[in-house]
Scaffold this active site. Structure first.
Site, PDB file in Angstrom:
ATOM      1  N   SER A  58     -26.613  -5.624  19.383  1.00  0.00           N
ATOM      2  CA  SER A  58     -26.600  -6.753  20.333  1.00  0.00           C
ATOM      3  C   SER A  58     -27.916  -7.500  20.230  1.00  0.00           C
ATOM      4  O   SER A  58     -28.963  -6.880  19.936  1.00  0.00           O
ATOM      5  CB  SER A  58     -26.443  -6.235  21.760  1.00  0.00           C
ATOM      6  OG  SER A  58     -26.687  -7.284  22.681  1.00  0.00           O
ATOM      7  N   TYR A  79     -29.061  -1.133  28.693  1.00  0.00           N
ATOM      8  CA  TYR A  79     -28.178  -1.546  27.594  1.00  0.00           C
ATOM      9  C   TYR A  79     -29.015  -1.972  26.391  1.00  0.00           C
ATOM     10  O   TYR A  79     -28.753  -1.557  25.254  1.00  0.00           O
ATOM     11  CB  TYR A  79     -27.286  -2.692  28.080  1.00  0.00           C
ATOM     12  CG  TYR A  79     -26.431  -3.333  27.007  1.00  0.00           C
ATOM     13  CD1 TYR A  79     -25.325  -2.681  26.498  1.00  0.00           C
ATOM     14  CD2 TYR A  79     -26.745  -4.602  26.506  1.00  0.00           C
ATOM     15  CE1 TYR A  79     -24.537  -3.266  25.513  1.00  0.00           C
ATOM     16  CE2 TYR A  79     -25.965  -5.199  25.525  1.00  0.00           C
ATOM     17  CZ  TYR A  79     -24.862  -4.533  25.029  1.00  0.00           C
ATOM     18  OH  TYR A  79     -24.087  -5.106  24.054  1.00  0.00           O
TER      19      TYR A  79
HETATM   20  N1  LIG Z   1     -19.047  -9.317  24.039  1.00  0.00           N
HETATM   21  C1  LIG Z   1     -20.337  -9.568  23.917  1.00  0.00           C
HETATM   22  O1  LIG Z   1     -20.837 -10.580  24.441  1.00  0.00           O
HETATM   23  C2  LIG Z   1     -21.209  -8.654  23.103  1.00  0.00           C
HETATM   24  C3  LIG Z   1     -22.519  -9.064  22.850  1.00  0.00           C
HETATM   25  C4  LIG Z   1     -23.352  -8.251  22.107  1.00  0.00           C
HETATM   26  C5  LIG Z   1     -22.893  -7.039  21.647  1.00  0.00           C
HETATM   27  N2  LIG Z   1     -21.616  -6.640  21.908  1.00  0.00           N
HETATM   28  C6  LIG Z   1     -21.200  -5.331  21.396  1.00  0.00           C
HETATM   29  O2  LIG Z   1     -20.004  -5.484  20.665  1.00  0.00           O
HETATM   30  C7  LIG Z   1     -19.218  -4.294  20.745  1.00  0.00           C
HETATM   31  C8  LIG Z   1     -17.788  -4.650  21.171  1.00  0.00           C
HETATM   32  O3  LIG Z   1     -17.882  -5.335  22.404  1.00  0.00           O
HETATM   33  P1  LIG Z   1     -16.656  -6.156  23.020  1.00  0.00           P
HETATM   34  O4  LIG Z   1     -17.246  -7.264  23.776  1.00  0.00           O
HETATM   35  O5  LIG Z   1     -15.632  -6.423  21.976  1.00  0.00           O
HETATM   36  O6  LIG Z   1     -16.116  -5.072  24.072  1.00  0.00           O
HETATM   37  P2  LIG Z   1     -14.661  -4.828  24.706  1.00  0.00           P
HETATM   38  O7  LIG Z   1     -13.783  -6.016  24.515  1.00  0.00           O
HETATM   39  O8  LIG Z   1     -14.931  -4.317  26.070  1.00  0.00           O
HETATM   40  O9  LIG Z   1     -14.100  -3.651  23.803  1.00  0.00           O
HETATM   41  C9  LIG Z   1     -14.796  -2.441  23.784  1.00  0.00           C
HETATM   42  C10 LIG Z   1     -14.124  -1.496  22.824  1.00  0.00           C
HETATM   43  O10 LIG Z   1     -14.880  -0.276  22.820  1.00  0.00           O
HETATM   44  C11 LIG Z   1     -14.022   0.808  23.144  1.00  0.00           C
HETATM   45  N3  LIG Z   1     -14.738   1.757  23.992  1.00  0.00           N
HETATM   46  C12 LIG Z   1     -15.457   1.479  25.119  1.00  0.00           C
HETATM   47  N4  LIG Z   1     -15.920   2.610  25.663  1.00  0.00           N
HETATM   48  C13 LIG Z   1     -15.469   3.624  24.887  1.00  0.00           C
HETATM   49  C14 LIG Z   1     -15.599   5.025  24.932  1.00  0.00           C
HETATM   50  N5  LIG Z   1     -16.272   5.652  25.904  1.00  0.00           N
HETATM   51  N6  LIG Z   1     -15.005   5.754  23.964  1.00  0.00           N
HETATM   52  C15 LIG Z   1     -14.327   5.147  22.972  1.00  0.00           C
HETATM   53  N7  LIG Z   1     -14.141   3.825  22.860  1.00  0.00           N
HETATM   54  C16 LIG Z   1     -14.725   3.070  23.816  1.00  0.00           C
HETATM   55  C17 LIG Z   1     -12.844   0.215  23.892  1.00  0.00           C
HETATM   56  O11 LIG Z   1     -11.714   1.047  23.699  1.00  0.00           O
HETATM   57  P3  LIG Z   1     -10.319   0.779  24.523  1.00  0.00           P
HETATM   58  O12 LIG Z   1      -9.745  -0.449  23.890  1.00  0.00           O
HETATM   59  O13 LIG Z   1      -9.491   1.974  24.308  1.00  0.00           O
HETATM   60  O14 LIG Z   1     -10.711   0.556  25.939  1.00  0.00           O
HETATM   61  C18 LIG Z   1     -12.717  -1.161  23.259  1.00  0.00           C
HETATM   62  O15 LIG Z   1     -11.868  -1.126  22.141  1.00  0.00           O
HETATM   63  C19 LIG Z   1     -19.949  -3.377  21.734  1.00  0.00           C
HETATM   64  O16 LIG Z   1     -20.725  -2.439  21.025  1.00  0.00           O
HETATM   65  C20 LIG Z   1     -20.852  -4.342  22.497  1.00  0.00           C
HETATM   66  O17 LIG Z   1     -22.019  -3.722  23.015  1.00  0.00           O
HETATM   67  C21 LIG Z   1     -20.768  -7.422  22.642  1.00  0.00           C
END
Ligand SMILES: NC(=O)c1ccc[n+]([C@@H]2O[C@H](COP(=O)([O-])OP(=O)(O)OC[C@H]3O[C@@H](n4cnc5c(N)ncnc54)[C@H](OP(=O)(O)O)[C@@H]3O)[C@@H](O)[C@H]2O)c1
Length: 254
Positions: free
Chosen positions: A146, A159
């Protein structure tokens, strides 16, 4: 024949958000994709269906991450469906505490902090450690980090620390795995329109304008903005790039 034809990929958290975009892109590039999920089986199955509809191959696998035995469970589920791996994408992550809150620094509990580290830092550590016997020489590891790993954002202090730890882990992995021809990199997204941000971003034009203004490119990011960078790092074209954190924030606080 896609560029990743004949390769097997695993995307943790591959059924939703950024992970889904990565799964679909790697599938389009020809890889057979393991779409991991923890609780949202329907989303993972939809992702597999979308990959298959586009002519690709994929399967789902389930494991909760951030808990004892997580890596063992994930690899047991993976081994049941595949024989070895070429591309490992550690994407699953959280930014909230166990009860779904975003608490300020002074109010965070030990349990809050330990849970964030368990899912975002410790789980990738052991998933990779135990995945090395499956990952073939010449393989690729991409950790989804991130922008918060390099930016001061006190409102997300724990985080940010989990992602800073992941960035340093990536650097050391690259050095450790170079002799096997395995590259290890991270991609650092900015604000992306996924479920984690839906509550404050979607349908809120003021919040969206504020979020867009943080990036010099002037908009909120989309999951495919990140997936395309991950796909590059997973490809042959990125064979000489390792140990790097690639910023994919659209130019936040340059
Ligand atoms: N969105 C942003 O703005 C952003 C910015 C910077 C970095 N990121 C990073 O990008 C990555 C994906 O983020 P996203 O925004 O796509 O998140 P998201 O839509 O909330 O999806 C999160 C994914 O991670 C899985 N997950 C969460 N907790 C888990 C656990 N305890 N065990 C196994 N799987 C788990 C979820 O599984 P389920 O589908 O089964 O729930 C889901 O598929 C993360 O590492 C996040 O920190 C996101």
């Amino acid at each position: 024949m896609g560029a990743l034809s004949g390769r097997t990929a695993l995307v943790t958290g591959g059924g939703r958000g950024i992970g889904r975009a990565i799964s679909e892109r790697l599938g389009r590039d020809g890889a057979r994709v393991g779409v991991h999920y923890a609780s949202d089986e329907a989303a993972a199955k939809e992702t597999v269906a979308a990959i298959e509809a586009a002519g690709g191959e994929a399967f789902t696998l389930r494991a909760g991450l951030g808990e004892p035995g997580d890596a063992e469970a994930l690899w047991a589920a993976f081994d049941a469906r595949a024989d070895g791996l070429d591309i490992l994408i550690n994407n699953a992550g959280i930014n909230k505490t166990l009860d779904g809150a975003l608490r300020p620094f002074g109010e965070m509990t030990r349990g809050d902090v330990e849970h964030l580290f368990a899912v975002n830092s410790t789980a990738p550590f052991f998933v990779i450690q135990q995945g090395l016997s499956r990952l073939r020489d010449g393989g690729r590891i991409v950790n989804v980090s991130s922008g918060a790993g390099r930016l001061a954002m006190p409102e997300a202090i724990a985080y940010g620390a989990t992602k800073g730890a992941l960035d340093n882990f990536t650097l050391n992995l690259a050095a450790a795995l170079g002799p096997r021809g395995i590259t290890a990199n991270a991609v650092a997204p900015g604000i992306i329109d996924t479920d984690v941000n839906a509550g404050w971003l979607r349908g809120n034009p003021v919040a969206e304008a504020d979020a867009a203004a943080q990036a010099v490119l002037g908009r909120v990011g989309r999951p495919d903005d990140v997936a395309d960078v991950v796909a590059f790092l997973a490809s042959h074209d990125a064979r000489w790039v390792t140990g790097r954190v690639i910023d994919a924030t659209g130019g936040v606080r340059l």
